[in-house]
Design a protein around this motif. Structure first.
Motif, PDB file in Angstrom:
ATOM      1  N   TRP A 120      -5.380  31.678  23.221  1.00 58.90           N
ATOM      2  CA  TRP A 120      -5.771  33.211  23.460  1.00 58.90           C
ATOM      3  C   TRP A 120      -4.580  33.879  23.582  1.00 58.90           C
ATOM      4  O   TRP A 120      -3.485  34.061  24.066  1.00 58.90           O
ATOM      5  N   PHE A 121      -4.730  34.848  22.600  1.00 60.45           N
ATOM      6  CA  PHE A 121      -3.837  36.082  22.621  1.00 60.45           C
ATOM      7  C   PHE A 121      -4.652  37.541  23.162  1.00 60.45           C
ATOM      8  O   PHE A 121      -5.461  37.393  23.161  1.00 60.45           O
ATOM      9  N   ARG A 122      -3.828  38.555  23.153  1.00 62.45           N
ATOM     10  CA  ARG A 122      -4.354  40.240  23.174  1.00 62.45           C
ATOM     11  C   ARG A 122      -3.862  40.889  22.491  1.00 62.45           C
ATOM     12  O   ARG A 122      -2.580  40.572  21.962  1.00 62.45           O
ATOM     13  N   GLN A 123      -3.833  42.084  22.471  1.00 64.56           N
ATOM     14  CA  GLN A 123      -3.298  43.061  22.129  1.00 64.56           C
ATOM     15  C   GLN A 123      -3.402  44.380  22.908  1.00 64.56           C
ATOM     16  O   GLN A 123      -5.035  45.191  22.771  1.00 64.56           O
ATOM     17  N   ALA A 124      -2.618  45.194  22.819  1.00 58.43           N
ATOM     18  CA  ALA A 124      -2.695  46.265  23.167  1.00 58.43           C
ATOM     19  C   ALA A 124      -3.093  47.529  22.496  1.00 58.43           C
ATOM     20  O   ALA A 124      -2.164  47.319  21.317  1.00 58.43           O
ATOM     21  N   THR A 163      -5.076  45.191  30.413  1.00 59.78           N
ATOM     22  CA  THR A 163      -6.221  45.715  28.891  1.00 59.78           C
ATOM     23  C   THR A 163      -5.123  45.654  28.070  1.00 59.78           C
ATOM     24  O   THR A 163      -4.083  45.933  27.621  1.00 59.78           O
ATOM     25  N   ALA A 164      -6.127  44.954  27.347  1.00 57.52           N
ATOM     26  CA  ALA A 164      -5.763  44.651  26.326  1.00 57.52           C
ATOM     27  C   ALA A 164      -7.258  44.424  25.115  1.00 57.52           C
ATOM     28  O   ALA A 164      -8.150  43.704  26.088  1.00 57.52           O
ATOM     29  N   VAL A 165      -7.540  44.136  23.891  1.00 58.10           N
ATOM     30  CA  VAL A 165      -8.327  43.389  22.795  1.00 58.10           C
ATOM     31  C   VAL A 165      -7.926  42.048  23.365  1.00 58.10           C
ATOM     32  O   VAL A 165      -7.093  41.420  23.050  1.00 58.10           O
ATOM     33  N   TYR A 166      -8.479  40.490  23.747  1.00 60.02           N
ATOM     34  CA  TYR A 166      -8.137  39.361  24.187  1.00 60.02           C
ATOM     35  C   TYR A 166      -8.778  38.068  22.630  1.00 60.02           C
ATOM     36  O   TYR A 166     -10.111  37.987  22.662  1.00 60.02           O
ATOM     37  N   TYR A 167      -8.202  37.873  22.329  1.00 59.69           N
ATOM     38  CA  TYR A 167      -8.374  36.255  20.825  1.00 59.69           C
ATOM     39  C   TYR A 167      -8.719  35.489  21.341  1.00 59.69           C
ATOM     40  O   TYR A 167      -6.917  34.878  20.997  1.00 59.69           O
ATOM     41  N   GLU A 212       2.244  45.060  19.346  1.00 59.86           N
ATOM     42  CA  GLU A 212       1.988  44.149  19.105  1.00 59.86           C
ATOM     43  C   GLU A 212       1.133  42.687  19.242  1.00 59.86           C
ATOM     44  O   GLU A 212       0.977  42.937  20.625  1.00 59.86           O
ATOM     45  N   ARG A 213       0.429  41.573  18.709  1.00 55.23           N
ATOM     46  CA  ARG A 213      -0.782  41.096  19.721  1.00 55.23           C
ATOM     47  C   ARG A 213       0.337  39.569  20.115  1.00 55.23           C
ATOM     48  O   ARG A 213       1.115  39.068  19.616  1.00 55.23           O
ATOM     49  N   GLU A 214       0.097  39.659  21.526  1.00 53.60           N
ATOM     50  CA  GLU A 214       1.071  38.394  21.779  1.00 53.60           C
ATOM     51  C   GLU A 214       0.262  37.393  22.791  1.00 53.60           C
ATOM     52  O   GLU A 214      -1.066  37.874  23.035  1.00 53.60           O
ATOM     53  N   TYR A 252      -0.050  25.800  28.124  1.00 50.78           N
ATOM     54  CA  TYR A 252       0.692  26.278  27.806  1.00 50.78           C
ATOM     55  C   TYR A 252       0.286  28.314  28.505  1.00 50.78           C
ATOM     56  O   TYR A 252      -0.373  28.630  28.035  1.00 50.78           O
ATOM     57  N   TYR A 253       1.859  28.578  29.453  1.00 51.24           N
ATOM     58  CA  TYR A 253       1.000  29.810  29.133  1.00 51.24           C
ATOM     59  C   TYR A 253       2.566  31.413  29.223  1.00 51.24           C
ATOM     60  O   TYR A 253       3.552  30.664  29.602  1.00 51.24           O
ATOM     61  N   ALA A 254       2.399  32.472  28.578  1.00 50.90           N
ATOM     62  CA  ALA A 254       3.420  33.563  28.874  1.00 50.90           C
ATOM     63  C   ALA A 254       3.772  32.999  30.120  1.00 50.90           C
ATOM     64  O   ALA A 254       2.944  33.853  30.835  1.00 50.90           O
ATOM     65  N   ASP A 255       5.282  33.846  30.875  1.00 49.01           N
ATOM     66  CA  ASP A 255       5.401  33.984  31.790  1.00 49.01           C
ATOM     67  C   ASP A 255       4.458  35.443  32.764  1.00 49.01           C
ATOM     68  O   ASP A 255       4.305  35.093  33.851  1.00 49.01           O
ATOM     69  N   SER A 256       3.818  36.205  31.968  1.00 44.77           N
ATOM     70  CA  SER A 256       3.425  36.773  32.029  1.00 44.77           C
ATOM     71  C   SER A 256       2.311  36.904  33.426  1.00 44.77           C
ATOM     72  O   SER A 256       1.632  37.740  33.770  1.00 44.77           O
ATOM     73  N   VAL A 257       1.426  35.810  33.093  1.00 45.33           N
ATOM     74  CA  VAL A 257       0.021  35.395  33.312  1.00 45.33           C
ATOM     75  C   VAL A 257      -0.042  34.093  33.779  1.00 45.33           C
ATOM     76  O   VAL A 257      -0.705  33.926  34.937  1.00 45.33           O
ATOM     77  N   LYS A 258       1.163  33.812  34.098  1.00 44.67           N
ATOM     78  CA  LYS A 258       1.418  32.667  35.291  1.00 44.67           C
ATOM     79  C   LYS A 258       1.142  32.422  36.901  1.00 44.67           C
ATOM     80  O   LYS A 258       1.668  33.565  36.655  1.00 44.67           O
TER      81      LYS A 258
END
Length: 125
Positions: free
Chosen positions: A36-40, A91-95, A44-46, A59-65
């Motif tokens: 899963w990625f997201r883009q606000a 808040t973002a579009v989640y891909y 950039e898509r993260e 595996y997780y990004a630190d911001s969502v762990k």
């Protein structure tokens, strides 16, 4: 080819929860991992989270762990993203994305071969 269809986005207040789903079809046996990625807007898509399809390692990004959980249902070829304690900055579009290549680098957007159309998540303060 692999087709990915996301669902479950929407508007939620800060502190609330949402669960995103990503249904995969086509040559799903070739998937090594899903992410899963997201883009606000204006960013950039993260990377958000990833899961190895076979072994289920996550595996997780630190911001969502500690707030988000990725999981999969092999029988349904579906990946989920449970999002709790949502913040306005989520808040973002989640891909949803799928990759067939082996190896690490799960947070690299360029390692993924297939992408869904995206689903909007909006968290109000």
């Amino acid at each position: 080819q692999v087709q990915l269809v996301e669902s479950g986005g929407g508007l939620v207040q800060a502190g609330g929860s949402l669960r995103l789903s990503c249904a995969a079809s086509g040559r799903t046996f070739s998937n090594y991992a899903m992410g899963w990625f997201r883009q606000a807007p204006g960013k950039e898509r993260e990377f958000v989270a990833a899961i190895r399809w076979g072994l289920g390692f996550t595996y997780y990004a630190d911001s969502v762990k500690g707030r988000f959980t990725i999981s999969r249902d092999n029988a349904k070829n579906t990946v989920y993203l449970q999002m709790n304690s949502l913040k306005p900055e989520d808040t973002a579009v989640y891909y949803c994305a799928a990759r067939s290549s082996y190896g690490g680098d799960y947070d690299n957007v360029h390692r993924y071969n297939y992408w869904g159309q995206g689903t909007q998540v909006t968290v109000s303060s």
